[in-house]
Structures are given as structure tokens and as C-alpha cells.
Write an enzyme that holds these catalytic residues in place. Structure first.
Site, mmCIF file in Angstrom:
data_model
loop_
_atom_site.group_PDB
_atom_site.id
_atom_site.type_symbol
_atom_site.label_atom_id
_atom_site.label_comp_id
_atom_site.label_asym_id
_atom_site.label_seq_id
_atom_site.Cartn_x
_atom_site.Cartn_y
_atom_site.Cartn_z
ATOM 1 N N SER A 32 4.992 2.395 7.924
ATOM 2 C CA SER A 32 4.587 1.313 7.040
ATOM 3 C C SER A 32 5.759 0.757 6.247
ATOM 4 O O SER A 32 6.488 1.503 5.594
ATOM 5 C CB SER A 32 3.534 1.808 6.052
ATOM 6 O OG SER A 32 2.281 1.300 6.354
ATOM 7 N N HIS A 59 0.811 -1.216 0.000
ATOM 8 C CA HIS A 59 0.000 0.000 0.000
ATOM 9 C C HIS A 59 0.850 1.274 0.000
ATOM 10 O O HIS A 59 0.361 2.346 -0.328
ATOM 11 C CB HIS A 59 -0.975 0.010 1.178
ATOM 12 C CG HIS A 59 -0.359 0.231 2.520
ATOM 13 N ND1 HIS A 59 0.000 -0.789 3.365
ATOM 14 C CD2 HIS A 59 -0.054 1.367 3.181
ATOM 15 C CE1 HIS A 59 0.494 -0.299 4.477
ATOM 16 N NE2 HIS A 59 0.473 1.014 4.396
ATOM 17 N N ASP A 80 -0.024 -7.607 1.443
ATOM 18 C CA ASP A 80 0.490 -6.245 1.577
ATOM 19 C C ASP A 80 2.020 -6.207 1.523
ATOM 20 O O ASP A 80 2.661 -5.478 2.270
ATOM 21 C CB ASP A 80 -0.011 -5.604 2.878
ATOM 22 C CG ASP A 80 0.169 -4.090 2.886
ATOM 23 O OD1 ASP A 80 0.216 -3.496 1.793
ATOM 24 O OD2 ASP A 80 0.280 -3.498 3.980
#
Length: 474
Positions: A217, A114, A144
Site C-alpha cells: 500500500s 489508510h 486515499d
């Protein structure tokens, strides 16, 4: 010489003892300084840009809107200065900041999918401030994970650990770029393992209390030996910021995906072609089980591997290749680990008996299922408290069902209402017996003796599911 009163002497002794206890406890806390010195060079900042329309601002961007409580993947979105002066609908660049780490000296980098989703360009900034353009080798949205490639020789890499060896209570640390602050270090403990989050059935997440925020992230999660054991991916939040619940993808899962992306450019994972649901306490009782376990098959896709092997709705999968299916969320992981084209042995509970089925596992497709339509009305008076309508042959075929009646009305406070049945549902079977008419529904309900839970199979919103009904005495 003046003597110290006895009670003051005791207080002094207690204070000295408390001081030494706190000092000893402080010495027992982990020291991450050496870990950070060794690992920091291999952690990178990732900046991706993409063109967007001004009106289509990303959720959680710089608008000040309230973000509801939910699990969310996170990175930092930043609009360029002066973006508000552009006309409505004009294109502009949106920059996303995340983290990552180098896994090979020749420049392969791991991060979250993402972080680079939809990116027109990706730049990787190293610890020594070098900025290198990155190529997206591949991304897998189901886990992911994204694999990038930068040009370089003898780049600093991180040691990879074994996430299977992680234990709850173990100390871990994260390095990343929260809110763009490069190489920030936070630490905590493993709160739980094998967590399942909504829409992430293929990842047994590591839950920690390590402070993670937007920009972390794709960054690494380390054990005390300085080995990467996970990739920080999601948080649970009401406000968009850290609240004590962080989730990381196990490094063993991530590296399996990375290897496939590097070698094939795509990810293959095993697929049965079934719709599953959890086995609740009442459903377990209705199927004659001692307690809830396994994954209940609510529906089987036609011509799918499960259908070809003879699996059917109402079967409960208890194990795959000898590994126990503790809960429904475990099944996709176990099947996903089987290479497409290989056989998997499934232990099934069917009609109260344990049997074994061998399934040749397929590769995951993207499929949908049609909705139901109404038919002719009927009004059986049953203990369920529902009014149902017959479905024509054409309507059943459009739903890929061989039998079923559509629920028109549900009486308040009825058995059906308590079980969650609602108008529009299609009743496919009751107590493992097919329902093809209102009359048949009445017959099956009338045949159920005693106060016991029985399984009711429904078709709702394009999918099949089971609920447990407790009819009570006649």
C-alpha cells in the site's frame, strides 16, 4: 556414413526452430534491472503505530478469520510480541506497515491515507536504512492519498510520469514492502484503465495484474521508462492475498491532491448536490434514449448548486464542460475537477430534449438525509401491483419531498416486484408525473399506453433513485 532418417531430421529442425523462437521471445520481454537500480533509493517503507483496545482488533489481522471476497485497501498489521498476555480492554500499540516514495528532495513523501489513518507516530525508513520521523501534512480519504514530510536535504526522488498516457497492455512494475519484505519488485501489465470501485467515485483506478499484497500500500507503480504512473492502493481478494486484480491511483490524480494538501492542508473538490444512478437499458428506453449513457439525477439537495441552477430529478447529465459522461461514475470525477466557485456547463437530457445548464459548482459538504414514516392506508387497484399509503404534509417535509405515497404491500410476480419496488419505498413520480395520492397513482398508471418502459422515481433508505417499469398492454 550413416544418414539420419528424414522424419528425425524434420523433428530436429522443428526443435531448433522452437528454441530460437523462445530465445527471441525472451529477448523481447522487458528487463526491469536498470529501472529498479535507479528507482529503489526513492521508495520507502512506512511504519505507523497507534494505541488500540485489545478487543478491537483490525479486520484482517492475525486472527486467522476468513476474509470475504471484496475490494480492500491493504497494508500489513502487526501486533507486538506478547500482546495476547495483556488483560481484556487494555491499551496496546498496533503497528501498520506500508510503502511510499519521495517526491521532493526536501522530504515530501506520498503514500495511502489508510496506511497512516489514526496513527500516533509515523516512521519512514529509507533505502539506506535511515529511519526518520514523519509529519502528516494532510490526508484525503476520498482518494486515499496522504502527504508526509521528513527532514532531509537532497533526498533521492522518483521521476513522475503522465498517467493519462497509460495504455491497456503496457508493462508496469511495482516496488514495495509486501508482508514487510522491503523493496520487493513485481511486474505485469495494465489490465484496464478508468476503473470505478465501490465508494471511490473520485478515482479512475488503473487495474493491473502486478502481484500486490499487504504492505505494498502506498508504493509506486512504474512504466518502462522508470516513471511513477500510479500509487498501489487496493486489491480484489477472497483471502486477503493477491488474486490477479490490483488497483492503483493515477499519479496525475495523486499529485493534484498532494499539491492541495501541501498548500492548504485540505482538499477542495467540485460538488453539485445531487444523488445519481446509472442509466440502465430499460431506463434509457423509458426516457426515450437510443442507448444507456450519462448520469441520471435521482434527487437534488435543496439550496445546493444543482438546485440553484434549475436541475431536477429525472434530468440526465450527458456532458460536463464538453467532456462526455459515459456512465454515472464519470460525473463525480468531472465535477470534482472543477474548482469550487467556478462555473460548469452541463448538457442535460430533459423530457426528450437536450438543453444546457450552467452551474456554479460548490465545495463538497458532508450531509445526510432523513428516513420516511408511514401514513394513512389506501388500496388502489393498478397494473403496478402495489398497495400504497398517503403521506401527510409534515411527513413529506421531513423527507424534503413535495409529493409521494408510501408503498405498503407489493404483490409477488407483479410489475412493481419485478422492478425491485418493495414495502417502505416512497413513490415520488411515475413517467415524470408527480404522485401525491393513491388516486393520482391510479390515474397515471391508467394513462400509460402500450408495452413500454417508464421511469418510476422512489425514495428509499434516505436517498432517491429511479427504476424502469414495463407495464405491458392494458
Amino acid at each position: 556414413m550413416q544418414r539420419i532418417p528424414r522424419h528425425l531430421s524434420l523433428w530436429l529442425m522443428l526443435l531448433v526452430a522452437a528454441f530460437f523462437m523462445q530465445t527471441a521471445q525472451a529477448r523481447e520481454l522487458p528487463d526491469f534491472t536498470e529501472l529498479v537500480k535507479q528507482a529503489a533509493p526513492g521508495v520507502v517503507n512506512i511504519s505507523s503505530t497507534r494505541e488500540v483496545e485489545r478487543r478491537s482488533m483490525p479486520f484482517g489481522g492475525s486472527h486467522g478469520q476468513e476474509i470475504p471476497e471484496f475490494f480492500r485497501r491493504f497494508f500489513e498489521d502487526q501486533m507486538p510480541p506478547g500482546h495476547g498476555q495483556r488483560g481484556p480492554g487494555s491499551a496496546q500499540e498496533l503497528q501498520s506497515l506500508g510503502s511510499g516514495f519521495v517526491i521532493s528532495k526536501d522530504g515530501y513523501v506520498l503514500t495511502n491515507a489508510h496506511v497512516v489513518d489514526g496513527a500516533d507516530s509515523i516512521v519512514v525508513r529509507l533505502n539506506d536504512r535511515r529511519e526518520l520521523d514523519a509529519e502528516l501534512i494532510g490526508a484525503d480519504n476520498k482518494t486515499d492519498i496522504a502527504l508526509l514530510k521528513i527532514e532531509g536535504d537532497d533526498l533521492p526522488t522518483l521521476d513522475l510520469g503522465d498517467s493519462e498516457k497509460l495504455e491497456v497492455g503496457e508493462w508496469v512494475a511495482a516496488i514495495g514492502s509486501p508482508f514487510g519484505f522491503d523493496h520487493s519488485v513485481t511486474a505485469g501489465i495494465v489490465s484496464a484503465i478508468n476503473r470505478t470501485l465501490p465508494s471511490d467515485a473520485y478515482v479512475p483506478f488503473i487495474q493491473t495484474d502486478v502481484a500486490i499484497n499487504p504492505g505494498n500500500s502506498g508504493g509506486p507503480l512504474f512504466n518502462l521508462e522508470g516513471q511513477v504512473v500510479g500509487i498501489n492502493s487496493q486489491i480484489f481478494t477472497r483471502s486477503g492475498g493477491f488474486m490477479g486484480l490490483s488497483f492503483a491511483i493515477p499519479i496525475n490524480v495523486a499529485m493534484d491532491i498532494a499539491d492541495q494538501l501541501r498548500d492548504d492542508g485540505r482538499v477542495s473538490r467540485g460538488w453539485l448536490g445531487v444523488v445519481i444512478q446509472p442509466v440502465s437499458k430499460d431506463l434509457a428506453e423509458s426516457f426515450g434514449m437510443d442507448g444507456p449513457e450519462g448520469a441520471l439525477i435521482a434527487d437534488v439537495a435543496p439550496d445546493a448548486p444543482a438546485a440553484n441552477a434549475g436541475l431536477k430529478a429525472g434530468d440526465i447529465v450527458l456532458s460536463v464542460n464538453g467532456e462526455t459522461v459515459e456512465r454515472s461514475a464519470t460525473l463525480p470525477r468531472l465535477v470534482g475537477r472543477v474548482d469550487p466557485g467556478n462555473d460548469a456547463k452541463l448538457e442535460i437530457l430533459r423530457d426528450g430534449e437536450r438543453i444546457t445548464k450552467t452551474v456554479t459548482v460548490g465545495d463538497w459538504p458532508e450531509e445526510g438525509m432523513p428516513m420516511a414514516s408511514s401514513g394513512d392506508k389506501g388500496d388502489p387497484r393498478t397494473r403496478l401491483g402495489v398497495t400504497v399509503a398517503s403521506l401527510s404534509k409534515e411527513q413529506l417535509e421531513s423527507l424534503d419531498l413535495s409529493s409521494g405515497v408510501r408503498v405498503e404491500q407489493v404483490a409477488p410476480d407483479s410489475v412493481a416486484a419485478s422492478a425491485g419496488v418493495r414495502p417502505g419505498d416512497v413513490i415520488v413520480s411515475l413517467d415524470q408525473q408527480d404522485i401525491d395520492s393513491a388516486k393520482r397513482l391510479s390515474e397515471v398508471v391508467s394513462s400509460i399506453e402500450g408495452n413500454r418502459a417508464v421511469p418510476l422515481r422512489l425514495y428509499r433508505d434516505g436517498r432517491s433513485l429511479f427504476v424502469a417499469l414495463r407495464l405491458g398492454e392494458k
